[in-house]
Motif scaffolding. Structure first.
Motif: not given
Ligand SMILES: O=P(O)(O)OC[C@H]1O[C@@H](O)[C@H](O)[C@@H]1O
Length: 248
Positions: A12-14, A43, A45, A57-58, A76, A95-96, A98, A101, A103, A161, A163
């Motif tokens: 991912a990128n942030d 967010r 979701e 995002g990814f 965004k 860190r995620d 799901r 991931v 970043s 996350f 962040h």
């Protein structure tokens, strides 16, 4: 082991987008102090539904990393063509929730005047908002941060996350680099007074700077303009960045 035997990660990128803006000022005759602001996205979701987060995002499989970061940023927030550098790679296994991931975070600096209109044109602009940054320092290092909404009502202490750690790392990076690079000029308009530039340096460093005009003199040149703010005071000389000494 062969390539096919390694489990694949997601990437991912942030992006930590910072700008400098005027602090609300009671005394209209004074040059307003500056405060750093950050652009956050709400967010809608899971995971972290309802949390504020960095824009990101990814990474698309078939696109270069830096290109993807700029593209996500534009999708965004409606912002493009701004100063951006890689900050750090965040790879904690948990860190995620799901999955695995990693970043790659970026630091971006922007003049607020360049982007206000673009954000308001975004269809989901209600989910993007600027927050003032209140850094908490131990000695000279920033160790924590409070983020305060523009109307001063909402104080955000936790981000989605990891962040918040990205924000803290970005602020320390900026603070450490500002004195030996030209980064600060990404945060002022094309024409500025010495006092305005000094306020930007001081809000990043969190302290007053003595003899600022002498220290900065080889990086700026006078413009053919004066700043007349309509007050009874003498208009101030405007300057612009003199990039013959630029390290970029
Ligand atoms: O916003 P979505 O697309 O859900 O996921 C991307 C986020 O997932 C996190 O690991 C990253 O830090 C990035 O912000």
């Amino acid at each position: 082991m062969e390539f096919k035997d390694y489990k694949k990660l997601s990437l991912a990128n942030d992006i930590v987008i910072l700008t400098a803006t005027d602090k609300p000022e009671d005394d209209k005759r004074k040059v307003p102090e500056k405060t750093l602001q950050i652009l956050l996205i709400k967010r809608y979701e899971e995971p972290y539904n309802g949390f504020w987060s960095l824009p990101g995002g990814f990474v698309d499989y078939d696109k270069n990393l830096d290109y993807c970061a700029r593209e996500k940023l534009y999708a965004k927030t409606g912002i493009k063509n701004l100063y951006m550098e890689q900050l750090y790679t965040y790879g904690d296994t948990n860190r995620d929730e799901r999955g695995r991931v990693v970043s790659v975070a970026y630091l971006a600096l922007v003049k607020k005047s360049d982007i206000t209109i673009q954000i308001s044109q975004k269809t989901d602009s209600s989910s993007a908002s600027w927050f003032s940054i209140e850094p908490i320092r131990k000695a000279d290092e920033i160790v924590d941060v409070n983020l305060i909404s523009e109307d001063g009502h909402l104080i955000v202490k936790d981000l989605a996350f990891d962040h918040k750690q990205m924000v803290i790392d970005a602020l320390n990076r900026l603070q450490n680099k500002i004195e030996y690079t030209d980064l600060a000029f990404n945060l002022v308009p094309e024409f500025f007074t010495v006092k305005e530039l000094q306020m930007v340096y001081e809000c990043i460093l969190g302290r007053a700077i003595q003899a600022f005009r002498r220290k900065i003199s080889d990086k700026i040149k006078p413009a053919d303009k004066m700043k007349d703010d309509g007050s009874a005071y003498r208009p101030a000389q405007l300057y612009r960045f003199d990039n013959k000494h630029s390290k970029f």
